[in-house]
Scaffold this motif. Structure first.
Motif, PDB file in Angstrom:
ATOM      1  N   MET A   1       1.725   3.739   1.166  1.00  0.00           N
ATOM      2  CA  MET A   1       1.552   3.521  -0.270  1.00  0.00           C
ATOM      3  C   MET A   1       2.383   4.507  -1.070  1.00  0.00           C
ATOM      4  SD  MET A   1      -0.351   0.932  -0.298  1.00  0.00           S
ATOM      5  CE  MET A   1      -0.681   0.853  -2.025  1.00  0.00           C
ATOM      6  N   GLU A   2       2.468   5.753  -0.588  1.00  0.00           N
ATOM      7  CA  GLU A   2       3.283   6.750  -1.283  1.00  0.00           C
ATOM      8  C   GLU A   2       4.747   6.336  -1.300  1.00  0.00           C
ATOM      9  OE1 GLU A   2       0.865  10.914  -0.639  1.00  0.00           O
ATOM     10  OE2 GLU A   2       2.137  10.187   0.988  1.00  0.00           O
ATOM     11  N   LEU A   3       5.218   5.753  -0.182  1.00  0.00           N
ATOM     12  CA  LEU A   3       6.609   5.296  -0.108  1.00  0.00           C
ATOM     13  C   LEU A   3       6.879   4.183  -1.101  1.00  0.00           C
ATOM     14  CD1 LEU A   3       7.198   5.260   3.757  1.00  0.00           C
ATOM     15  CD2 LEU A   3       8.122   6.874   2.094  1.00  0.00           C
ATOM     16  N   ARG A   4       5.851   3.388  -1.422  1.00  0.00           N
ATOM     17  CA  ARG A   4       6.018   2.282  -2.369  1.00  0.00           C
ATOM     18  C   ARG A   4       5.756   2.708  -3.814  1.00  0.00           C
ATOM     19  NH1 ARG A   4       6.589  -2.491  -0.081  1.00  0.00           N
ATOM     20  NH2 ARG A   4       5.862  -3.654  -1.908  1.00  0.00           N
ATOM     21  N   GLY A   5       5.503   4.016  -4.027  1.00  0.00           N
ATOM     22  CA  GLY A   5       5.399   4.530  -5.386  1.00  0.00           C
ATOM     23  C   GLY A   5       4.029   4.444  -6.012  1.00  0.00           C
ATOM     24  N   TYR A   6       2.969   4.332  -5.180  1.00  0.00           N
ATOM     25  CA  TYR A   6       1.626   4.231  -5.723  1.00  0.00           C
ATOM     26  C   TYR A   6       0.815   5.477  -5.377  1.00  0.00           C
ATOM     27  CZ  TYR A   6       2.870  -0.673  -6.193  1.00  0.00           C
ATOM     28  OH  TYR A   6       3.505  -1.840  -6.530  1.00  0.00           O
ATOM     29  N   GLU A   7      -0.116   5.810  -6.271  1.00  0.00           N
ATOM     30  CA  GLU A   7      -0.998   6.925  -6.001  1.00  0.00           C
ATOM     31  C   GLU A   7      -1.979   6.539  -4.896  1.00  0.00           C
ATOM     32  OE1 GLU A   7      -2.907   8.069  -9.580  1.00  0.00           O
ATOM     33  OE2 GLU A   7      -1.046   8.543 -10.650  1.00  0.00           O
ATOM     34  N   VAL A   8      -2.382   7.518  -4.089  1.00  0.00           N
ATOM     35  CA  VAL A   8      -3.327   7.250  -3.004  1.00  0.00           C
ATOM     36  C   VAL A   8      -4.566   8.115  -3.201  1.00  0.00           C
ATOM     37  CG1 VAL A   8      -1.567   6.570  -1.365  1.00  0.00           C
ATOM     38  CG2 VAL A   8      -2.191   8.968  -1.556  1.00  0.00           C
ATOM     39  N   GLY A   9      -5.609   7.790  -2.474  1.00  0.00           N
ATOM     40  CA  GLY A   9      -6.848   8.529  -2.576  1.00  0.00           C
ATOM     41  C   GLY A   9      -8.031   7.595  -2.644  1.00  0.00           C
ATOM     42  N   LEU A  10      -8.737   7.377  -1.508  1.00  0.00           N
ATOM     43  CA  LEU A  10      -9.884   6.492  -1.488  1.00  0.00           C
ATOM     44  C   LEU A  10     -10.782   6.888  -0.333  1.00  0.00           C
ATOM     45  CD1 LEU A  10      -8.832   3.054   0.004  1.00  0.00           C
ATOM     46  CD2 LEU A  10      -7.387   5.051   0.083  1.00  0.00           C
ATOM     47  N   SER A  11     -12.014   6.399  -0.350  1.00  0.00           N
ATOM     48  CA  SER A  11     -12.974   6.773   0.678  1.00  0.00           C
ATOM     49  C   SER A  11     -12.688   6.034   1.980  1.00  0.00           C
ATOM     50  CB  SER A  11     -14.394   6.447   0.209  1.00  0.00           C
ATOM     51  OG  SER A  11     -14.580   5.048   0.144  1.00  0.00           O
ATOM     52  N   ILE A  12     -13.169   6.610   3.079  1.00  0.00           N
ATOM     53  CA  ILE A  12     -13.006   5.974   4.396  1.00  0.00           C
ATOM     54  C   ILE A  12     -13.695   4.618   4.415  1.00  0.00           C
ATOM     55  CG2 ILE A  12     -13.634   6.131   6.838  1.00  0.00           C
ATOM     56  CD1 ILE A  12     -11.298   7.866   6.093  1.00  0.00           C
ATOM     57  N   ARG A  13     -14.876   4.526   3.786  1.00  0.00           N
ATOM     58  CA  ARG A  13     -15.614   3.260   3.756  1.00  0.00           C
ATOM     59  C   ARG A  13     -14.803   2.172   3.044  1.00  0.00           C
ATOM     60  NH1 ARG A  13     -21.657   3.282   1.542  1.00  0.00           N
ATOM     61  NH2 ARG A  13     -21.852   4.534   3.451  1.00  0.00           N
ATOM     62  N   THR A  14     -14.190   2.534   1.915  1.00  0.00           N
ATOM     63  CA  THR A  14     -13.368   1.565   1.183  1.00  0.00           C
ATOM     64  C   THR A  14     -12.162   1.162   2.011  1.00  0.00           C
ATOM     65  OG1 THR A  14     -14.045   2.492  -0.946  1.00  0.00           O
ATOM     66  CG2 THR A  14     -12.032   1.176  -0.921  1.00  0.00           C
ATOM     67  N   LEU A  15     -11.545   2.129   2.665  1.00  0.00           N
ATOM     68  CA  LEU A  15     -10.373   1.849   3.500  1.00  0.00           C
ATOM     69  C   LEU A  15     -10.729   0.898   4.632  1.00  0.00           C
ATOM     70  CD1 LEU A  15      -7.399   2.481   4.213  1.00  0.00           C
ATOM     71  CD2 LEU A  15      -8.227   4.396   5.580  1.00  0.00           C
ATOM     72  N   GLN A  16     -11.849   1.148   5.305  1.00  0.00           N
ATOM     73  CA  GLN A  16     -12.263   0.293   6.414  1.00  0.00           C
ATOM     74  C   GLN A  16     -12.564  -1.125   5.939  1.00  0.00           C
ATOM     75  OE1 GLN A  16     -15.558   2.623   7.854  1.00  0.00           O
ATOM     76  NE2 GLN A  16     -14.297   3.759   9.335  1.00  0.00           N
ATOM     77  N   ARG A  17     -13.176  -1.244   4.763  1.00  0.00           N
ATOM     78  CA  ARG A  17     -13.471  -2.572   4.206  1.00  0.00           C
ATOM     79  C   ARG A  17     -12.188  -3.316   3.869  1.00  0.00           C
ATOM     80  NH1 ARG A  17     -15.636  -1.947  -1.355  1.00  0.00           N
ATOM     81  NH2 ARG A  17     -13.392  -1.914  -1.746  1.00  0.00           N
ATOM     82  N   ASP A  18     -11.238  -2.605   3.258  1.00  0.00           N
ATOM     83  CA  ASP A  18      -9.970  -3.234   2.893  1.00  0.00           C
ATOM     84  C   ASP A  18      -9.176  -3.649   4.123  1.00  0.00           C
ATOM     85  OD1 ASP A  18     -10.605  -2.859   0.276  1.00  0.00           O
ATOM     86  OD2 ASP A  18      -9.293  -1.133  -0.041  1.00  0.00           O
ATOM     87  N   ILE A  19      -9.191  -2.833   5.164  1.00  0.00           N
ATOM     88  CA  ILE A  19      -8.486  -3.168   6.410  1.00  0.00           C
ATOM     89  C   ILE A  19      -9.073  -4.439   7.017  1.00  0.00           C
ATOM     90  CG2 ILE A  19      -8.176  -2.438   8.811  1.00  0.00           C
ATOM     91  CD1 ILE A  19      -7.753   0.400   7.784  1.00  0.00           C
ATOM     92  N   LYS A  20     -10.411  -4.560   6.963  1.00  0.00           N
ATOM     93  CA  LYS A  20     -11.075  -5.757   7.488  1.00  0.00           C
ATOM     94  C   LYS A  20     -10.680  -6.993   6.669  1.00  0.00           C
ATOM     95  CE  LYS A  20     -15.722  -7.542   8.533  1.00  0.00           C
ATOM     96  NZ  LYS A  20     -15.718  -8.678   7.593  1.00  0.00           N
TER      97      LYS A  20
END
Length: 266
Positions: A1-20
């Motif tokens: 995401m950093e390479l694409r120019g977006y800010e990062v920073g989210l919880s592990i739970r949110t990340l796991q849900r989004d990956i699913k």
């Protein structure tokens, strides 16, 4: 995401849900290599196209946000379709299989308001507008324009989703959102100038479109679909060089529209 120019920073739970969700919607599997980070697993060429679509759509959606880093080079429409803010709510109701209640504007009946309680199944975009496909109180699948829905409420009441529906078949023989099974599927043949043909070749009128003639003087195509009002309006948008070859009923319908337009503007 950093390479694409977006800010990062989210919880592990949110990340796991989004990956699913990404795996389910785009068939893209994201894995974690302990100590090194996350990576996209090897995928087929077909899946790779869907992965690129995911990234493109993300760029486009974030461009709507004035704080996005993309806002300087992506120019969205100045007006967003009315009701588009309700899309996240409706997606949630579809996923959770909950009834949606709302007031619906009947434009053809003087903007009369009626109350609806429906079982939401799909969202469909057509000609720049969004529609909710849902089963009404008579268990009939209908399309509701999101721009005409007011006071939307997701109820606690749940329903069992009809998994037998094939979304690819719903509008297979239709142009736009209007699909009336009682209307016949007809063989259509249209002729255009070679210049108009270049645009129609790039943006086909329908998935059934087949090219019959493509030369310096004529561009002719065949189609197979229901002749709805939406389809007729689409034909009129490029009517400067249009000739309806068949069916005769469509040719007569277009001729009558031309005749009435000439009388109104004489």
């Amino acid at each position: 995401m950093e390479l694409r120019g977006y800010e990062v920073g989210l919880s592990i739970r949110t990340l796991q849900r989004d990956i699913k969700d990404i795996a389910e919607m785009f068939d893209v599997e994201i894995k974690n290599y302990r100590g090194y980070g996350y990576y996209v697993d090897e995928r087929s060429e077909e899946t790779d196209i869907r992965y690129q679509e995911l990234l493109m759509n993300f760029d486009l959606l974030t461009s709507m946000n004035q704080n996005s880093q993309s806002v300087g080079f992506i120019l969205p429409e100045h007006h967003r379709p009315k009701g588009s803010d309700s899309i996240p709510i409706l997606i949630s109701a579809i996923k959770e299989q909950r009834f949606v209640e709302f007031e619906y504007i009947l434009v053809r009946k003087g903007n009369k308001l009626i109350s609806k309680s429906v079982k939401p199944h799909f969202l469909k975009e057509s000609l720049g507008l969004w529609y909710l496909l849902a089963f009404d109180e008579h268990d009939t699948l209908k399309a509701y324009g999101i721009d005409r829905m007011q006071n939307i409420n997701v109820a606690d009441k749940t329903f069992k989703r009809d998994e037998t529906i094939n979304p690819d078949e719903l509008f297979k023989h239709s142009y736009g959102i209007w699909d009336d099974p009682s209307m016949p599927v007809e063989e259509i043949e249209l002729s255009y100038s070679s210049l108009d043909g270049k645009f129609i070749k790039t943006t086909p009128l329908h998935s059934s479109q087949k090219i019959i003639i493509d030369n310096d003087t004529e561009f002719r195509i065949s189609l197979r679909l229901r002749i709805t009002n939406d389809f007729v309006m689409a034909l009129l948008s490029r009517s400067a060089s249009l000739t309806v070859i068949k069916p005769p009923s469509l040719r007569a319908r277009i001729r009558e529209i031309y005749k009435e337009a000439i009388e109104r503007n004489n």
